[in-house]
Motif scaffolding. Structure first.
Motif, short mmCIF file in Angstrom:
data_model
loop_
_atom_site.label_atom_id
_atom_site.label_comp_id
_atom_site.label_asym_id
_atom_site.label_seq_id
_atom_site.Cartn_x
_atom_site.Cartn_y
_atom_site.Cartn_z
N ALA A 194 54.03 25.30 81.76
CA ALA A 194 52.75 25.22 81.06
C ALA A 194 51.77 26.26 81.61
CB ALA A 194 52.17 23.81 81.17
N LYS A 195 51.75 26.46 82.91
CA LYS A 195 50.86 27.47 83.51
C LYS A 195 51.29 28.88 83.09
CE LYS A 195 47.86 26.88 86.13
NZ LYS A 195 46.42 26.77 85.85
N ASN A 196 52.58 29.12 83.01
CA ASN A 196 53.07 30.43 82.55
C ASN A 196 52.67 30.67 81.10
OD1 ASN A 196 54.27 31.10 85.00
ND2 ASN A 196 56.28 30.33 84.40
N GLU A 197 52.79 29.65 80.27
CA GLU A 197 52.39 29.76 78.87
C GLU A 197 50.89 30.01 78.76
OE1 GLU A 197 52.94 29.90 74.71
OE2 GLU A 197 54.35 30.10 76.36
N GLN A 198 50.12 29.35 79.61
CA GLN A 198 48.67 29.54 79.61
C GLN A 198 48.33 30.99 79.95
OE1 GLN A 198 46.40 27.76 82.84
NE2 GLN A 198 44.81 27.16 81.36
N ALA A 199 48.99 31.55 80.94
CA ALA A 199 48.75 32.94 81.33
C ALA A 199 49.13 33.89 80.19
CB ALA A 199 49.54 33.29 82.59
N LYS A 200 50.23 33.59 79.52
CA LYS A 200 50.68 34.42 78.39
C LYS A 200 49.64 34.39 77.26
CE LYS A 200 54.18 34.45 74.86
NZ LYS A 200 55.08 33.57 74.18
N ILE A 201 49.15 33.21 76.92
CA ILE A 201 48.16 33.06 75.85
C ILE A 201 46.87 33.78 76.22
CG2 ILE A 201 46.70 31.38 74.61
CD1 ILE A 201 49.67 31.41 73.74
N GLU A 202 46.41 33.62 77.45
CA GLU A 202 45.18 34.28 77.88
C GLU A 202 45.32 35.80 77.84
OE1 GLU A 202 42.23 32.84 78.23
OE2 GLU A 202 43.19 30.92 77.79
N GLY A 203 46.50 36.30 78.21
CA GLY A 203 46.76 37.74 78.14
C GLY A 203 46.74 38.24 76.70
N GLU A 204 47.30 37.44 75.80
CA GLU A 204 47.31 37.83 74.39
C GLU A 204 45.90 37.82 73.81
OE1 GLU A 204 49.86 36.89 70.34
OE2 GLU A 204 50.21 35.67 72.12
N ILE A 205 45.09 36.86 74.24
CA ILE A 205 43.69 36.79 73.79
C ILE A 205 42.94 38.05 74.22
CG2 ILE A 205 41.48 35.61 74.19
CD1 ILE A 205 43.10 32.95 74.13
N VAL A 206 43.09 38.43 75.48
CA VAL A 206 42.42 39.63 75.99
C VAL A 206 42.89 40.87 75.24
CG1 VAL A 206 42.22 41.15 78.00
CG2 VAL A 206 41.95 38.67 78.27
N MET A 207 44.21 40.97 75.00
CA MET A 207 44.76 42.12 74.28
C MET A 207 44.19 42.20 72.86
SD MET A 207 48.58 42.91 72.92
CE MET A 207 48.30 41.69 71.66
N LEU A 208 44.14 41.07 72.15
CA LEU A 208 43.62 41.06 70.79
C LEU A 208 42.13 41.40 70.76
CD1 LEU A 208 45.44 37.95 69.28
CD2 LEU A 208 45.79 40.35 68.67
N GLU A 209 41.37 40.85 71.71
CA GLU A 209 39.94 41.17 71.77
C GLU A 209 39.72 42.66 72.00
OE1 GLU A 209 38.03 36.98 73.39
OE2 GLU A 209 38.70 38.45 74.86
N ASN A 210 40.48 43.25 72.91
CA ASN A 210 40.36 44.69 73.16
C ASN A 210 40.78 45.51 71.95
OD1 ASN A 210 39.35 44.48 75.78
ND2 ASN A 210 41.39 44.45 76.69
#
Length: 158
Positions: free
Chosen positions: A53-69
């Motif tokens: 679950a923590k790994n999935e959370q990190a993946k989602i947060e990374g994707e959010i940052v990538m999309l925002e950028n």
């Protein structure tokens, strides 16, 4: 940064904004619930559910940052400004595959929007790159992994 120079159509911006909203409002809450449930299993040092679950959370947060950028730095192509005299990002081009005598229609989009299942090809792909700037009637030769493909441009429109 990898997202510099990203080209998007208005539709592409809308789709990425929807995906970003989904990740922020739905997936974040789902992951938080998964972490909460996994914590209830006890010892976190040997808790595979918690780690996942923590790994999935990190993946989602990374994707959010990538999309925002990507959205912040994107160049948006205005459909009304697209010149249909030549193939450009934002145009739809109908071509004839000379080898198979088959007509195919491609929408030329930026790499972030490319989706071959809907015939949206990137301006950076071999076919997209070869078609850019060409006019109706031009014959284009494209080097692909399967060999050289010959395409005749039949129509260009928005």
């Amino acid at each position: 940064m990898a997202n510099e120079g990203v080209v998007l159509t208005h539709q592409g911006v809308k789709e990425l904004e929807q995906k970003l909203e989904y990740l922020k409002t739905v997936r974040r809450l789902e992951i938080a619930e998964e972490i909460k449930t996994a914590r209830a299993f006890g010892d976190l040092s040997e808790n595979a559910e918690y780690d996942e679950a923590k790994n999935e959370q990190a993946k989602i947060e990374g994707e959010i940052v990538m999309l925002e950028n990507m959205l912040r730095n994107a160049t948006v192509v205005d459909q009304e400004d697209v010149d249909v005299q030549r193939v450009n990002v934002g145009t739809t081009v109908k071509v004839l595959d000379k080898e198979y005598n088959e007509e195919i229609e491609y929408k030329i989009v930026g790499s972030a929007e490319a989706d071959l299942s809907t015939n949206k090809i990137s301006n950076e792909s071999p076919v997209g790159r070869a078609l850019l700037g060409k006019k109706v009637g031009n014959l284009v030769k494209v080097e692909t992994p399967g060999g050289i493909v010959k395409l005749k441009i039949l129509d260009i429109h928005r």
